[in-house]
Design a protein around this motif. Structure first.
Motif, mmCIF file in Angstrom:
data_model
loop_
_atom_site.group_PDB
_atom_site.id
_atom_site.type_symbol
_atom_site.label_atom_id
_atom_site.label_comp_id
_atom_site.label_asym_id
_atom_site.label_seq_id
_atom_site.Cartn_x
_atom_site.Cartn_y
_atom_site.Cartn_z
ATOM 1 N N SER A 1 0.821 -1.198 0.000
ATOM 2 C CA SER A 1 0.000 0.000 0.000
ATOM 3 C C SER A 1 0.861 1.256 0.000
ATOM 4 C CB SER A 1 -0.918 -0.014 1.231
ATOM 5 O OG SER A 1 -0.148 -0.075 2.428
ATOM 6 N N VAL A 2 1.949 1.265 0.771
ATOM 7 C CA VAL A 2 2.830 2.434 0.800
ATOM 8 C C VAL A 2 3.486 2.640 -0.557
ATOM 9 C CG1 VAL A 2 4.841 3.452 1.920
ATOM 10 C CG2 VAL A 2 3.225 2.081 3.254
ATOM 11 N N THR A 3 3.952 1.553 -1.169
ATOM 12 C CA THR A 3 4.583 1.662 -2.482
ATOM 13 C C THR A 3 3.583 2.084 -3.544
ATOM 14 O OG1 THR A 3 6.100 -0.110 -1.828
ATOM 15 C CG2 THR A 3 5.984 0.422 -4.167
ATOM 16 N N GLN A 4 2.379 1.544 -3.472
ATOM 17 C CA GLN A 4 1.350 1.913 -4.444
ATOM 18 C C GLN A 4 0.971 3.383 -4.306
ATOM 19 O OE1 GLN A 4 -2.068 -0.597 -4.261
ATOM 20 N NE2 GLN A 4 -2.976 0.185 -6.138
ATOM 21 N N THR A 5 0.902 3.887 -3.076
ATOM 22 C CA THR A 5 0.616 5.308 -2.874
ATOM 23 C C THR A 5 1.730 6.177 -3.438
ATOM 24 O OG1 THR A 5 -0.605 4.769 -0.858
ATOM 25 C CG2 THR A 5 0.100 7.043 -1.141
ATOM 26 N N LEU A 6 2.978 5.771 -3.209
ATOM 27 C CA LEU A 6 4.112 6.517 -3.746
ATOM 28 C C LEU A 6 4.091 6.548 -5.269
ATOM 29 C CD1 LEU A 6 6.880 7.924 -3.386
ATOM 30 C CD2 LEU A 6 7.912 5.644 -3.346
ATOM 31 N N LEU A 7 3.824 5.400 -5.883
ATOM 32 C CA LEU A 7 3.783 5.342 -7.342
ATOM 33 C C LEU A 7 2.593 6.118 -7.903
ATOM 34 C CD1 LEU A 7 4.719 1.577 -7.854
ATOM 35 C CD2 LEU A 7 6.158 3.556 -8.265
ATOM 36 N N THR A 8 1.475 6.105 -7.184
ATOM 37 C CA THR A 8 0.314 6.880 -7.635
ATOM 38 C C THR A 8 0.617 8.374 -7.596
ATOM 39 O OG1 THR A 8 -1.167 5.156 -6.811
ATOM 40 C CG2 THR A 8 -2.125 7.307 -7.252
ATOM 41 N N HIS A 9 1.268 8.821 -6.546
ATOM 42 C CA HIS A 9 1.655 10.233 -6.468
ATOM 43 C C HIS A 9 2.658 10.600 -7.548
ATOM 44 C CE1 HIS A 9 0.531 10.414 -1.902
ATOM 45 N NE2 HIS A 9 -0.526 10.315 -2.696
ATOM 46 N N ALA A 10 3.475 9.635 -7.965
ATOM 47 C CA ALA A 10 4.447 9.900 -9.030
ATOM 48 C C ALA A 10 3.834 9.824 -10.422
ATOM 49 C CB ALA A 10 5.607 8.915 -8.936
ATOM 50 N N GLY A 11 2.582 9.395 -10.529
ATOM 51 C CA GLY A 11 1.911 9.344 -11.825
ATOM 52 C C GLY A 11 1.787 7.965 -12.421
ATOM 53 N N ARG B 1 -0.220 4.905 -12.361
ATOM 54 C CA ARG B 1 -1.490 4.373 -11.865
ATOM 55 C C ARG B 1 -1.817 2.997 -12.431
ATOM 56 N NH1 ARG B 1 -3.155 9.872 -12.853
ATOM 57 N NH2 ARG B 1 -3.999 9.235 -14.859
ATOM 58 N N SER B 2 -0.895 2.368 -13.118
ATOM 59 C CA SER B 2 -1.153 1.062 -13.707
ATOM 60 C C SER B 2 -1.326 0.013 -12.617
ATOM 61 C CB SER B 2 0.000 0.667 -14.635
ATOM 62 O OG SER B 2 -0.175 -0.650 -15.128
ATOM 63 N N SER B 3 -2.099 -1.009 -12.943
ATOM 64 C CA SER B 3 -2.309 -2.088 -11.972
ATOM 65 C C SER B 3 -1.049 -2.900 -11.724
ATOM 66 C CB SER B 3 -3.421 -3.020 -12.484
ATOM 67 O OG SER B 3 -3.069 -3.569 -13.757
ATOM 68 N N SER B 4 -0.117 -2.865 -12.655
ATOM 69 C CA SER B 4 1.136 -3.613 -12.501
ATOM 70 C C SER B 4 2.303 -2.713 -12.121
ATOM 71 C CB SER B 4 1.465 -4.330 -13.815
ATOM 72 O OG SER B 4 1.621 -3.390 -14.875
ATOM 73 N N ALA B 5 2.029 -1.486 -11.658
ATOM 74 C CA ALA B 5 3.114 -0.556 -11.341
ATOM 75 C C ALA B 5 3.936 -1.046 -10.159
ATOM 76 C CB ALA B 5 2.535 0.830 -11.045
ATOM 77 N N VAL B 6 3.285 -1.627 -9.154
ATOM 78 C CA VAL B 6 4.019 -2.108 -7.976
ATOM 79 C C VAL B 6 4.936 -3.265 -8.353
ATOM 80 C CG1 VAL B 6 3.768 -3.095 -5.677
ATOM 81 C CG2 VAL B 6 2.171 -1.348 -6.456
ATOM 82 N N GLN B 7 4.428 -4.197 -9.165
ATOM 83 C CA GLN B 7 5.259 -5.325 -9.590
ATOM 84 C C GLN B 7 6.448 -4.856 -10.424
ATOM 85 O OE1 GLN B 7 1.949 -5.261 -9.813
ATOM 86 N NE2 GLN B 7 1.299 -6.895 -8.431
ATOM 87 N N MET B 8 6.219 -3.921 -11.320
ATOM 88 C CA MET B 8 7.308 -3.395 -12.133
ATOM 89 C C MET B 8 8.348 -2.680 -11.271
ATOM 90 S SD MET B 8 7.036 -4.019 -15.425
ATOM 91 C CE MET B 8 7.974 -2.678 -16.143
ATOM 92 N N TYR B 9 7.879 -1.951 -10.276
ATOM 93 C CA TYR B 9 8.795 -1.207 -9.399
ATOM 94 C C TYR B 9 9.718 -2.158 -8.641
ATOM 95 C CZ TYR B 9 10.218 1.657 -5.402
ATOM 96 O OH TYR B 9 10.947 2.301 -4.436
ATOM 97 N N TRP B 10 9.135 -3.197 -8.038
ATOM 98 C CA TRP B 10 9.967 -4.128 -7.277
ATOM 99 C C TRP B 10 10.857 -4.958 -8.197
ATOM 100 C CZ3 TRP B 10 10.945 -3.107 -2.616
ATOM 101 C CH2 TRP B 10 9.981 -2.573 -1.759
ATOM 102 N N ALA B 11 10.383 -5.252 -9.402
ATOM 103 C CA ALA B 11 11.217 -5.996 -10.345
ATOM 104 C C ALA B 11 12.444 -5.185 -10.739
ATOM 105 C CB ALA B 11 10.403 -6.379 -11.579
ATOM 106 N N VAL B 12 12.257 -3.901 -10.987
ATOM 107 C CA VAL B 12 13.395 -3.046 -11.346
ATOM 108 C C VAL B 12 14.355 -2.917 -10.172
ATOM 109 C CG1 VAL B 12 14.056 -0.699 -11.975
ATOM 110 C CG2 VAL B 12 12.132 -1.795 -13.113
ATOM 111 N N ARG B 13 13.818 -2.777 -8.956
ATOM 112 C CA ARG B 13 14.686 -2.665 -7.793
ATOM 113 C C ARG B 13 15.442 -3.956 -7.506
ATOM 114 N NH1 ARG B 13 12.791 0.584 -2.598
ATOM 115 N NH2 ARG B 13 15.063 0.572 -2.434
ATOM 116 N N LEU B 14 14.918 -5.084 -7.961
ATOM 117 C CA LEU B 14 15.624 -6.353 -7.774
ATOM 118 C C LEU B 14 16.658 -6.604 -8.866
ATOM 119 C CD1 LEU B 14 12.780 -8.791 -6.650
ATOM 120 C CD2 LEU B 14 14.743 -8.071 -5.304
ATOM 121 N N MET B 15 16.322 -6.298 -10.103
ATOM 122 C CA MET B 15 17.184 -6.657 -11.224
ATOM 123 C C MET B 15 18.274 -5.628 -11.497
ATOM 124 S SD MET B 15 14.393 -8.291 -13.854
ATOM 125 C CE MET B 15 15.677 -8.970 -14.897
ATOM 126 N N LEU B 16 18.034 -4.359 -11.176
ATOM 127 C CA LEU B 16 19.051 -3.344 -11.426
ATOM 128 C C LEU B 16 20.314 -3.549 -10.597
ATOM 129 C CD1 LEU B 16 19.707 -0.833 -13.052
ATOM 130 C CD2 LEU B 16 18.660 0.552 -11.263
#
Length: 322
Positions: free
Chosen positions: A92-102, A104-119
């Motif tokens: 919920s905290v990550t989804q709120t942060l991503l929503t504030h950043a613009g 709003r996709s349903s897969s935004a949280v998954q993409m965010y954590w995937a990038v933070r893991l793979m980078l």
């Protein structure tokens, strides 16, 4: 390659064991790379698997104006979904942060954590490849560089999203007074609140795209059957701005008690202008404090050099002739 063999030899203390460890790491890396390429090129390109993935993420292939996600995006979503499912408390905290950043996709949280893991893994791999090209790198320095690469890869997505959130909220905050003025004019001319929001969104679709999209989304929610108060509350949650939250509270009270919406908007517009003036005065009052350090480190050394330098040169010459 010689550098990596020497690095493994220093860690294990045995040359034969270092060679076996090096061969094992190379073999595992090759298998993982081949598996990733096969999954990317073959597995996700299967029409049945791709269609199922699109259905699970709620994407309609026939919707106009939208492009189907690529194989790499679907792969990242699958990787991030495994991690996000174990981090449900932070979702919920990550989804709120991503929503504030613009985002709003349903897969935004998954993409965010995937990038933070793979980078971090990608940067660590690049660091290990570039270390042999740097002469005179010891074991401790190499480990420090690898840890720095992993830390940068982990923190970089969070910093980027945070900066994007601040920039987006700044643009919304700057566009909010103009929207208030337009809403006051529309309401005073006899338009209802949903029609006012729609008209303001149309007028600001060129100059302030982000605020126009948010207002258009509010209008769409009202047309879908959501009450005006609830739609405005969701607008405040999506933007994360205190100004919008104050406006939502005032409009909710106005709608609840039947008072004039135009008077409410006019009062809040005046209050917002006073708040913006106070913020500008506060920023102006901080200028004197912020100028202390540039004056101390940049201007005063030059002033002392020009003012006292000739006198010091004369003193040195006088004592040198004695």
């Amino acid at each position: 390659m010689d550098f990596l063999l020497g690095l493994f030899s220093r860690i294990t203390g045995n040359e034969e064991l270092a060679r076996l460890l090096f061969i094992g790491v190379v073999g595992i890396s090759a298998v993982l790379a081949a598996s990733a390429v096969i999954l990317l090129m073959l597995g996700l390109q299967d029409p049945v698997q791709r269609r199922l993935a699109l259905i699970k993420r709620g994407h309609s292939g026939s919707s106009a104006g939208q492009e189907a996600p690529g194989n790499l995006q679907l792969l990242l979503e699958r990787v991030g979904q495994r991690f996000a499912s174990t981090e449900s408390a932070k979702t919920s905290v990550t989804q709120t942060l991503l929503t504030h950043a613009g985002y709003r996709s349903s897969s935004a949280v998954q993409m965010y954590w995937a990038v933070r893991l793979m980078l971090p893994l990608l940067l660590v791999g690049l660091t290990l490849l570039l270390l042999p090209m740097i002469p005179g790198v010891s074991l401790n320095i190499g480990l420090v560089l690898v840890l720095m690469a992993a830390g940068i890869g982990w923190l970089l997505p969070a910093l980027y999203v945070g900066k994007r959130k601040e920039a987006r909220q700044g643009r919304l905050r700057a566009a909010f007074p103009d929207a208030l003025d337009l809403m006051v004019v529309c309401v005073e001319s006899g338009l209802a609140l949903p029609t006012t929001i729609e008209r303001v969104a149309e007028e600001m679709s060129v100059s302030q795209v982000e605020l126009a999209e948010e207002l258009a989304l509010v209008n769409a929610q009202i047309r879908a059957g959501i009450s005006s108060t609830e739609a405005l509350k969701q607008l405040a949650v999506r933007t994360g701005l205190e100004d919008v939250q104050g406006l939502v509270s005032l409009l909710a009270q106005s709608i609840r008690f039947g008072t004039s919406v135009a008077d409410t908007l006019r009062i809040y517009a005046d209050e917002f202008r006073d708040r913006r003036t106070q913020a500008a005065e506060e920023m102006g009052a901080k200028i004197g404090t912020k100028l202390i350090f540039p004056l101390i480190f940049c201007l005063w050394p030059s002033f002392f050099l020009v003012a006292i330098g000739p006198a010091m040169i004369g003193v040195f010459r006088a004592f040198g002739n004695m």
